[in-house]
Write an enzyme that holds these catalytic residues in place. Structure first.
Site, short mmCIF file in Angstrom:
data_model
loop_
_atom_site.label_atom_id
_atom_site.label_comp_id
_atom_site.label_asym_id
_atom_site.label_seq_id
_atom_site.Cartn_x
_atom_site.Cartn_y
_atom_site.Cartn_z
N ASN A 125 0.84 -1.21 0.00
CA ASN A 125 0.00 0.00 0.00
C ASN A 125 0.87 1.25 0.00
O ASN A 125 2.01 1.21 0.47
CB ASN A 125 -0.87 0.08 1.27
CG ASN A 125 -1.91 -1.02 1.34
OD1 ASN A 125 -2.38 -1.53 0.33
ND2 ASN A 125 -2.27 -1.40 2.56
N ASP A 171 0.75 4.55 2.04
CA ASP A 171 0.06 5.08 3.24
C ASP A 171 -0.04 6.60 3.16
O ASP A 171 0.98 7.29 3.02
CB ASP A 171 0.83 4.70 4.51
CG ASP A 171 0.78 3.21 4.80
OD1 ASP A 171 0.05 2.48 4.11
OD2 ASP A 171 1.48 2.77 5.74
N ASN A 227 5.50 -4.26 4.59
CA ASN A 227 6.17 -3.92 5.86
C ASN A 227 6.88 -5.14 6.45
O ASN A 227 8.01 -5.05 6.94
CB ASN A 227 5.16 -3.39 6.88
CG ASN A 227 4.46 -2.12 6.43
OD1 ASN A 227 4.92 -1.44 5.51
ND2 ASN A 227 3.35 -1.79 7.07
N THR A 251 0.60 -13.39 21.02
CA THR A 251 -0.36 -12.29 21.20
C THR A 251 0.39 -11.07 21.70
O THR A 251 1.09 -11.13 22.72
CB THR A 251 -1.45 -12.68 22.23
OG1 THR A 251 -2.04 -13.92 21.82
CG2 THR A 251 -2.55 -11.62 22.31
N ASP A 306 4.55 6.67 16.47
CA ASP A 306 3.62 6.17 15.44
C ASP A 306 3.70 4.65 15.48
O ASP A 306 4.75 4.07 15.14
CB ASP A 306 4.04 6.72 14.07
CG ASP A 306 3.15 6.23 12.93
OD1 ASP A 306 2.26 5.41 13.20
OD2 ASP A 306 3.38 6.66 11.79
N THR A 321 2.20 2.52 13.64
CA THR A 321 1.96 1.85 12.35
C THR A 321 3.19 1.01 11.98
O THR A 321 4.31 1.53 11.92
CB THR A 321 1.72 2.90 11.24
OG1 THR A 321 0.80 3.86 11.71
CG2 THR A 321 1.20 2.24 9.98
N ASP A 367 3.68 -5.46 12.36
CA ASP A 367 4.33 -6.11 11.21
C ASP A 367 5.77 -6.47 11.56
O ASP A 367 6.27 -7.54 11.21
CB ASP A 367 4.30 -5.18 10.00
CG ASP A 367 2.88 -4.88 9.55
OD1 ASP A 367 2.02 -5.77 9.68
OD2 ASP A 367 2.63 -3.76 9.08
O1 RIB Z 1 0.13 -2.72 9.57
C1 RIB Z 1 0.25 -1.42 9.11
C2 RIB Z 1 -0.22 -1.33 7.68
O2 RIB Z 1 -1.60 -1.60 7.63
C3 RIB Z 1 -0.07 0.04 7.07
O3 RIB Z 1 1.19 0.25 6.49
C4 RIB Z 1 -1.22 0.11 6.09
O4 RIB Z 1 -0.83 0.10 4.75
C5 RIB Z 1 -2.12 -1.07 6.43
O5 RIB Z 1 -2.04 -2.06 5.51
#
Ligand code: RIB
Length: 280
Positions: A11, A13, A43, A196, A224, A226, A230
């Site tokens: 993606n 973002d 990621n 978990t 952040d 985000t 991952d």
């Molecule tokens: O896990 C984070 C990701 O979730 C972001 O980078 C976004 O693109 C979504 O897919």
């Protein structure tokens, strides 16, 4: 160097930093907008690469300018993109992310080309480990899980309907607290390890419903979050494939995930192996 194949999403973002996350029906203004490469598959692929694996990403992007932006750091980082194909006329996946000063986020994904990956695309995967998430069609994950013979890890994110064959095949399942509640008793079908995460709280690793390892993420100033999950997923899969004991592997993953929350953007913040080992 272990070889890892990641089958998953790419993606771009579009990130709005806001003073607080909106509630339903509310408008929050004054945001600062930034763009970063993202997508759970991408990621996790880049995280595994920076942490020391030889990584190939199987994915689909559109034939638009967003694809170049979304793939830039993967390319720079040395992830093999031979199986990351452009689909003519399709749009690259986009994620619209609001990030609060606490690092918490809200994400809306427009999957675009990520939906165009098919089971036929994932039949010949060969590597030490395969990692999947749920931002590509479920039949792709089912096919990949059944066709692959090495270590299979699946991050059940975002929470969505899952096929029991995936759970039964997985050597490692990763969920966060919210996803764990969402899947509930169905996670009992997992034959392998279930990890978990709980944000800054203690992460656990379970086998047959018994906790076999616990680790507390290091205290950090989150900017952040985000990409933190991952990073945790990629780090844990890599550490287990490298033969680390469950407790040490979980600790490695917790530290890696925490470091990923200390800078803005999913991919710019992914830590390398040296920084994780130093923090451990
Ligand atoms: O896990 C984070 C990701 O979730 C972001 O980078 C976004 O693109 C979504 O897919």
């Amino acid at each position: 160097m272990p070889s890892i194949v990641v089958i998953g999403s790419v993606n771009l973002d579009i990130v709005a930093s806001v003073t607080r996350l909106p509630v339903a029906g509310e408008t929050v203004t004054g945001a600062k907008l930034r763009r970063y490469p993202g997508g759970k598959g991408a990621n996790q692929a880049l995280a595994a690469r920076r942490l020391g694996a030889d990584v190939r990403l199987v994915a689909r992007v559109g034939d638009d300018a967003a694809a170049d932006e979304a793939l830039a750091l993967l390319r720079e980082g040395g992830v093999d993109l031979d199986e990351c194909r452009r689909i003519e006329g399709a749009e690259t996946g986009l994620a619209f992310i609001a990030v609060a000063p606490s690092g918490e986020n809200q994400i809306i994904v427009a999957p675009g080309a990520n939906r165009m990956l098919t089971p036929d695309d994932v039949q010949a995967v060969a590597a030490d480990a395969l990692i999947c998430q749920l931002e590509v069609p479920l039949p792709v994950i089912v096919e990949a899980a059944e066709a692959f013979s090495g270590f299979f890890g699946v991050n059940l994110a975002p929470a969505a309907e899952i096929d029991v064959r995936v759970l039964q095949r997985a050597d490692l399942v990763v969920v966060n607290e919210t996803e764990s509640d969402w899947y509930g008793a169905s996670l009992r079908a997992c034959a392998g390890l279930v990890a978990t995460t709980r944000g800054a709280g203690i992460a656990t690793l379970e086998q047959d419903g018994q906790v076999i390892a616990e680790a507390e993420p290091p205290g950090i100033q989150a900017v952040d979050t985000t990409g933190a999950g991952d990073t945790f997923t990629a780090a844990l899969a890599l550490a287990l494939v490298e033969g680390r004991a469950p407790r040490e592997a979980l600790r490695f993953a917790c530290v890696a995930g925490s470091l990923a929350a200390m800078a803005r953007g999913a991919q710019p913040s992914l830590p390398n192996r040296a920084s994780v080992l130093k923090r451990m």
